[in-house]
Design a protein around this motif. Structure first.
Motif, PDB file in Angstrom:
ATOM      1  N   GLU A  28      11.680 -43.719 -44.810  1.00  0.00           N
ATOM      2  CA  GLU A  28      10.553 -44.133 -43.973  1.00  0.00           C
ATOM      3  C   GLU A  28      10.757 -45.542 -43.424  1.00  0.00           C
ATOM      4  OE1 GLU A  28       6.946 -43.597 -46.222  1.00  0.00           O
ATOM      5  OE2 GLU A  28       7.322 -41.453 -46.471  1.00  0.00           O
ATOM      6  N   LEU A  29      11.297 -46.427 -44.239  1.00  0.00           N
ATOM      7  CA  LEU A  29      11.567 -47.788 -43.801  1.00  0.00           C
ATOM      8  C   LEU A  29      12.574 -47.792 -42.657  1.00  0.00           C
ATOM      9  CD1 LEU A  29      11.413 -50.901 -44.118  1.00  0.00           C
ATOM     10  CD2 LEU A  29      13.286 -50.689 -45.749  1.00  0.00           C
ATOM     11  N   ASN A  30      13.653 -47.042 -42.813  1.00  0.00           N
ATOM     12  CA  ASN A  30      14.670 -46.994 -41.764  1.00  0.00           C
ATOM     13  C   ASN A  30      14.108 -46.434 -40.464  1.00  0.00           C
ATOM     14  OD1 ASN A  30      16.780 -48.187 -43.190  1.00  0.00           O
ATOM     15  ND2 ASN A  30      17.366 -46.247 -44.123  1.00  0.00           N
ATOM     16  N   MET A  31      13.232 -45.447 -40.554  1.00  0.00           N
ATOM     17  CA  MET A  31      12.595 -44.897 -39.346  1.00  0.00           C
ATOM     18  C   MET A  31      11.734 -45.968 -38.671  1.00  0.00           C
ATOM     19  SD  MET A  31      13.694 -41.832 -38.953  1.00  0.00           S
ATOM     20  CE  MET A  31      12.545 -41.168 -37.770  1.00  0.00           C
ATOM     21  N   ALA A  32      10.933 -46.679 -39.464  1.00  0.00           N
ATOM     22  CA  ALA A  32      10.071 -47.719 -38.899  1.00  0.00           C
ATOM     23  C   ALA A  32      10.902 -48.848 -38.298  1.00  0.00           C
ATOM     24  CB  ALA A  32       9.123 -48.260 -39.968  1.00  0.00           C
ATOM     25  N   LEU A  33      11.981 -49.230 -38.946  1.00  0.00           N
ATOM     26  CA  LEU A  33      12.861 -50.271 -38.403  1.00  0.00           C
ATOM     27  C   LEU A  33      13.448 -49.834 -37.069  1.00  0.00           C
ATOM     28  CD1 LEU A  33      14.742 -51.393 -41.641  1.00  0.00           C
ATOM     29  CD2 LEU A  33      13.236 -52.830 -40.252  1.00  0.00           C
ATOM     30  N   GLU A  34      13.898 -48.594 -37.011  1.00  0.00           N
ATOM     31  CA  GLU A  34      14.473 -48.067 -35.773  1.00  0.00           C
ATOM     32  C   GLU A  34      13.424 -48.052 -34.653  1.00  0.00           C
ATOM     33  OE1 GLU A  34      16.368 -43.840 -34.541  1.00  0.00           O
ATOM     34  OE2 GLU A  34      17.130 -44.711 -36.413  1.00  0.00           O
ATOM     35  N   GLU A  35      12.199 -47.638 -34.991  1.00  0.00           N
ATOM     36  CA  GLU A  35      11.128 -47.605 -33.987  1.00  0.00           C
ATOM     37  C   GLU A  35      10.813 -49.006 -33.474  1.00  0.00           C
ATOM     38  OE1 GLU A  35       7.865 -45.593 -35.911  1.00  0.00           O
ATOM     39  OE2 GLU A  35       9.014 -43.725 -36.085  1.00  0.00           O
ATOM     40  N   LEU A  36      10.706 -49.965 -34.388  1.00  0.00           N
ATOM     41  CA  LEU A  36      10.401 -51.336 -33.975  1.00  0.00           C
ATOM     42  C   LEU A  36      11.529 -51.900 -33.111  1.00  0.00           C
ATOM     43  CD1 LEU A  36       8.372 -53.692 -34.202  1.00  0.00           C
ATOM     44  CD2 LEU A  36       9.733 -54.524 -36.117  1.00  0.00           C
ATOM     45  N   ARG A  37      12.753 -51.661 -33.496  1.00  0.00           N
ATOM     46  CA  ARG A  37      13.902 -52.164 -32.733  1.00  0.00           C
ATOM     47  C   ARG A  37      13.982 -51.553 -31.337  1.00  0.00           C
ATOM     48  NH1 ARG A  37      17.637 -51.590 -38.044  1.00  0.00           N
ATOM     49  NH2 ARG A  37      17.105 -53.602 -38.981  1.00  0.00           N
ATOM     50  N   SER A  38      13.423 -50.346 -31.204  1.00  0.00           N
ATOM     51  CA  SER A  38      13.436 -49.711 -29.878  1.00  0.00           C
ATOM     52  C   SER A  38      12.187 -50.063 -29.073  1.00  0.00           C
ATOM     53  CB  SER A  38      13.594 -48.199 -30.015  1.00  0.00           C
ATOM     54  OG  SER A  38      12.447 -47.631 -30.616  1.00  0.00           O
ATOM     55  N   GLY A  39      11.377 -50.988 -29.587  1.00  0.00           N
ATOM     56  CA  GLY A  39      10.253 -51.496 -28.812  1.00  0.00           C
ATOM     57  C   GLY A  39       8.882 -50.976 -29.200  1.00  0.00           C
ATOM     58  N   ASP A  40       8.784 -50.111 -30.177  1.00  0.00           N
ATOM     59  CA  ASP A  40       7.495 -49.559 -30.603  1.00  0.00           C
ATOM     60  C   ASP A  40       6.822 -50.534 -31.568  1.00  0.00           C
ATOM     61  OD1 ASP A  40       5.315 -48.137 -31.482  1.00  0.00           O
ATOM     62  OD2 ASP A  40       6.466 -46.423 -32.233  1.00  0.00           O
ATOM     63  N   ASN A  70      16.948 -56.675 -51.179  1.00  0.00           N
ATOM     64  CA  ASN A  70      17.613 -56.501 -49.894  1.00  0.00           C
ATOM     65  C   ASN A  70      16.699 -55.814 -48.885  1.00  0.00           C
ATOM     66  OD1 ASN A  70      19.898 -57.715 -50.923  1.00  0.00           O
ATOM     67  ND2 ASN A  70      20.945 -55.796 -51.342  1.00  0.00           N
ATOM     68  N   LEU A  71      15.911 -54.845 -49.339  1.00  0.00           N
ATOM     69  CA  LEU A  71      14.964 -54.177 -48.442  1.00  0.00           C
ATOM     70  C   LEU A  71      13.901 -55.159 -47.950  1.00  0.00           C
ATOM     71  CD1 LEU A  71      14.407 -50.809 -50.346  1.00  0.00           C
ATOM     72  CD2 LEU A  71      15.771 -51.164 -48.275  1.00  0.00           C
ATOM     73  N   VAL A  72      13.368 -55.968 -48.859  1.00  0.00           N
ATOM     74  CA  VAL A  72      12.361 -56.965 -48.475  1.00  0.00           C
ATOM     75  C   VAL A  72      12.952 -57.929 -47.448  1.00  0.00           C
ATOM     76  CG1 VAL A  72      11.006 -58.939 -49.309  1.00  0.00           C
ATOM     77  CG2 VAL A  72      11.013 -56.799 -50.595  1.00  0.00           C
ATOM     78  N   ASN A  73      14.175 -58.389 -47.700  1.00  0.00           N
ATOM     79  CA  ASN A  73      14.814 -59.317 -46.760  1.00  0.00           C
ATOM     80  C   ASN A  73      14.991 -58.693 -45.381  1.00  0.00           C
ATOM     81  OD1 ASN A  73      14.970 -61.237 -48.773  1.00  0.00           O
ATOM     82  ND2 ASN A  73      17.122 -60.858 -49.227  1.00  0.00           N
ATOM     83  N   GLU A  74      15.387 -57.417 -45.349  1.00  0.00           N
ATOM     84  CA  GLU A  74      15.583 -56.735 -44.077  1.00  0.00           C
ATOM     85  C   GLU A  74      14.260 -56.607 -43.314  1.00  0.00           C
ATOM     86  OE1 GLU A  74      17.587 -52.629 -42.339  1.00  0.00           O
ATOM     87  OE2 GLU A  74      17.740 -53.096 -44.465  1.00  0.00           O
ATOM     88  N   VAL A  75      13.197 -56.238 -44.023  1.00  0.00           N
ATOM     89  CA  VAL A  75      11.884 -56.107 -43.387  1.00  0.00           C
ATOM     90  C   VAL A  75      11.412 -57.464 -42.885  1.00  0.00           C
ATOM     91  CG1 VAL A  75       9.446 -55.589 -43.800  1.00  0.00           C
ATOM     92  CG2 VAL A  75      11.213 -54.040 -44.648  1.00  0.00           C
ATOM     93  N   GLU A  76      11.537 -58.495 -43.712  1.00  0.00           N
ATOM     94  CA  GLU A  76      11.077 -59.823 -43.307  1.00  0.00           C
ATOM     95  C   GLU A  76      11.853 -60.347 -42.106  1.00  0.00           C
ATOM     96  OE1 GLU A  76      11.179 -62.038 -46.998  1.00  0.00           O
ATOM     97  OE2 GLU A  76       9.123 -61.385 -47.485  1.00  0.00           O
ATOM     98  N   LYS A  77      13.126 -60.025 -42.039  1.00  0.00           N
ATOM     99  CA  LYS A  77      13.940 -60.429 -40.890  1.00  0.00           C
ATOM    100  C   LYS A  77      13.411 -59.784 -39.604  1.00  0.00           C
ATOM    101  CE  LYS A  77      18.073 -58.815 -39.905  1.00  0.00           C
ATOM    102  NZ  LYS A  77      19.463 -58.392 -40.128  1.00  0.00           N
ATOM    103  N   GLU A  78      13.057 -58.509 -39.688  1.00  0.00           N
ATOM    104  CA  GLU A  78      12.538 -57.804 -38.504  1.00  0.00           C
ATOM    105  C   GLU A  78      11.132 -58.258 -38.124  1.00  0.00           C
ATOM    106  OE1 GLU A  78      13.986 -55.749 -36.267  1.00  0.00           O
ATOM    107  OE2 GLU A  78      15.831 -56.176 -37.366  1.00  0.00           O
TER     108      GLU A  78
END
Length: 179
Positions: A99-111, A167-175
């Motif tokens: 679910e995290l990877n899906m949300a990251l992908e959506e945010l990166r694509s502008g959603d 690592n997951l927290v860091n990735e989310v915080e970076k985004e």
């Protein structure tokens, strides 16, 4: 000079240590070993003081943090936790990571609607990290009471899970950080 941090500091090899006692021991040894006290001594003694001070600083840095202290004991006992690889997803986190990877992908694509999902995921992972830290403290006490190598194996697994969550927290915080 004892390269074992515990031996060098003159404290028992335990995972649950009193931070105040550690700091007190550090300051006492700092005063005793400080290179300035050896400024007028022969070069060999000055060098020894510098090396001892470096070892003291390393020992204090590692032992004051419960996680680095646990990693240090694991390494001493031949159970180094190694590098965390992204494919080593703890089984209980598979759904959350998907679910995290899906949300990251959506945010990166502008959603921008995915931002809320990421904030929820961040909160969930921080809660998991707190639970893991509590679990680790209990394991530290169990190990200190019996020096059971089996408990060290459990600690290694929990530390790996914690590292993965960090690592997951860091990735989310970076985004989520303002660009």
């Amino acid at each position: 000079m004892d390269p074992d941090y515990y031996g060098f500091l003159g404290i028992d090899r335990k995972l649950a240590i009193d931070p105040a006692e550690l700091q007190k021991r550090f300051y006492a040894l700092s005063r005793q070993l400080h290179p300035d006290r050896f400024a007028q001594k022969p070069a060999a003694e000055r060098l020894q003081a510098e090396e001892s001070t470096a070892l003291l600083n390393d020992a204090f840095r590692v032992l004051k943090d419960p996680l680095s202290r646990a990693e240090y004991i694991l390494k001493l006992e031949g159970l180094d936790i190694g590098e965390q690889r992204t494919k080593d997803v703890p089984p209980e986190l598979l759904e959350e990571v998907f679910e995290l990877n899906m949300a990251l992908e959506e945010l990166r694509s502008g959603d921008e609607e995915a931002r809320g999902q990421l904030e929820d995921a961040r909160r969930k992972f921080l809660e998991m990290r707190e639970q893991i830290d509590s679990e680790l403290m209990g394991l530290f006490e169990r190990y200190d009471a019996a020096s059971d190598p089996g408990v060290l194996t459990e600690i290694r697994g929990v530390l790996n899970r914690r590292r993965y969550i960090r690592n997951l927290v860091n990735e989310v915080e970076k985004e989520l950080a303002p660009q």
